[in-house]
Design a protein around this motif. Structure first.
Motif: not given
Length: 371
Positions: A68-71, A189-190, A119-122
Motif C-alpha cells: 500500500n505504501k508503494l501503491a 518507487l522503492s 522491490g518485488i512488489l514495486a
C-alpha cells in the motif's frame, strides 16, 4: 489566386488539427481503469479457485503494508490495489490488470528483508502503472487496448485472447522493454517510499544464482524477455548513476556477524562468527576488558565487512607486542600478547588466523553467490 491558396492552407491546417485532436483524444481514452478493475476482479476469481489463498496473518500484513505504501506512491489515481498470497510451489510474484498482485508463499523463505520484498512488489505495481499486461496482449494480437477489454469482459470471452493474457501475466512473459521499464520504475518507487532499492538488486542476483544452479527450472524467462543477468547489470548501473551505495549486506543476511559466550567458573570464552565460521576465539577472566573488546570487534566487523572485500584488503599492523586487525585501513580489533597468553599464542598469530578465516568466509560466500 492568393486568396484561394490562403483558404486551402487554412483548411489543410484545420484538418491537421482535427487529426491531432482525434489522436490525443484516442490516447486519453485508451485506458479505462474501471473496466481494468472489473477485468481484474473477474480474473482473480478464476485464479483463486485454482490456487489456494494463504491466510497467514503476519505475511499478509507485511505485503499489504509495504504494497500500500508503494501503491500510494504510484500516483495512479482511481486504481485500487489488492495483495494476496497463493500456495504455489517456488518463489514467484505476478500481477494482473486491475491492481491485483499475487506472491507465492514460498517467496517468504527466499527473500531476506523488507527491502527485497518492496522491490518485488514495486516491480509488479510498475507493470500495473504502465498497463503492461494489456499492452503486451495488444502487441501479440491485432486488437487495441479498449477492444481487448471489451472482448474479455463479455460473458464468453475469446478463449485464445484470454489465454494470451494469462500466459503473459502468470509467466511474466513481457518484452525486454516492458520488463526493463518495470525494473527501473520499481527502483524509483522503492526510493520514493524509503525502502533500500539495493534490495531489488540482491533479489535479482539471488534469482540469477538460482537459475545458474537449476537450469532445468522454467522461471518464465523467454527469448523476448531480458535475461536475469542483463537485468542485474542495468539495475546495478542505474543504482550507481543515482549515487546509491550498493551495500548488499544492508538488505540481506549475507556474511552475518555474531558473537557467542561460554562461561566456565571464573573464565569466559568469546567466539566471533561470520555465518557459521568461527573467526576469533578468546578466553579471558570474567569482567576483563577483553569482553568489551570482543563486542567492539563484532560491531566493527559488521560495519566494515563487505561482500566485495578482496583478500589483500585484510591486513595486520604490528607494533611491539600489540597487533591490530585492519579491513581497508579500518580498525577491527587490537590485541596485546598478554591478552592471548591463555591460548599460548602471540597476538600476531591469533589475528593472522582470524585474517585467514575471514578470507575463507568470503571465499565460501562467493562460491555460493557467484554474481
Amino acid at each position: 489566386m492568393r486568396k484561394n491558396k490562403l483558404v486551402l492552407a487554412i483548411i489543410f491546417l484545420l484538418i491537421i488539427i482535427g487529426f491531432l485532436w482525434i489522436s490525443i483524444n484516442s490516447f486519453a481514452t485508451e485506458r479505462d481503469l474501471a473496466k481494468e478493475q472489473q477485468l481484474g476482479k473477474k480474473l482473480s476469481i478464476d485464479i483463486e479457485k485454482k490456487y489456494e489463498v494463504v491466510e497467514d496473518l503476519n505475511q499478509n500484513l507485511s505485503i499489504t503494508e509495504i504494497g500500500n505504501k508503494l501503491a500510494k506512491a504510484s500516483e495512479l489515481e482511481g486504481m485500487k490495489y489488492h495483495f494476496k498470497i497463493l500456495k504455489i510451489d517456488g518463489p514467484n510474484a505476478f500481477s494482473i490488470p486491475g491492481g491485483y498482485i499475487y506472491v507465492t508463499y514460498d517467496l517468504f523463505d527466499y527473500i531476506q528483508s523488507d527491502d527485497e520484498l518492496a522491490g518485488i512488489l514495486a516491480h509488479e505495481i510498475a507493470h500495473i502503472i504502465h498497463n503492461h499486461a494489456l499492452k503486451q496482449t495488444r502487441d501479440n494480437t491485432k486488437y487495441n487496448l479498449l477492444t481487448i477489454l471489451a472482448v474479455l469482459l463479455t460473458r464468453e470471452p475469446d478463449v485464445a485472447l484470454l489465454g494470451k493474457l494469462t500466459t503473459i501475466t502468470f509467466l511474466n512473459q513481457y518484452s525486454r522493454d516492458y520488463e526493463e521499464e518495470a525494473d527501473l520504475t520499481a527502483i524509483d518507487l522503492s526510493i520514493k517510499v524509503g525502502y533500500n532499492p539495493v534490495g531489488f538488486l540482491t533479489y535479482l542476483e539471488r534469482q540469477y544464482t538460482r537459475e545458474m544452479f537449476k537450469p532445468s527450472v522454467d522461471l518464465g524467462i523467454f527469448q523476448t524477455h531480458p535475461d536475469t543477468k542483463d537485468r542485474v547489470a542495468y539495475v546495478k548501473e542505474t543504482l550507481e548513476e543515482k549515487g546509491i551505495e550498493i551495500d548488499k549486506r544492508a538488505t540481506t543476511n549475507y556474511l552475518k556477524v555474531n558473537i557467542k559466550y561460554i562461561y566456565e567458573r571464573s573464565f569466559c570464552t568469546g567466539t566471533i562468527y561470520i555465518d557459521n565460521i568461527s573467526i576469533l576465539n578468546l578466553s579471558f577472566p570474567k569482567n576483563h576488558e577483553i569482553y568489551l573488546k570482543m563486542i567492539e570487534a563484532t560491531q566493527n566487523l559488521d560495519k566494515f565487512l563487505t561482500v566485495d572485500l578482496s583478500p589483500y584488503e585484510i591486513n595486520i599492523f604490528i607494533e611491539g607486542t600489540t597487533s591490530t586487525l585492519l579491513i581497508r585501513n579500518d580498525k577491527i580489533i587490537s590485541l596485546d600478547d598478554s591478552e592471548t597468553a591463555l591460548l599460548n599464542k602471540s597476538s600476531r598469530e591469533v589475528l593472522s588466523e582470524t585474517k585467514d578465516k575471514i578470507r575463507r568466509a568470503l571465499w565460501e560466500f562467493k562460491l555460493s553467490q557467484p554474481f
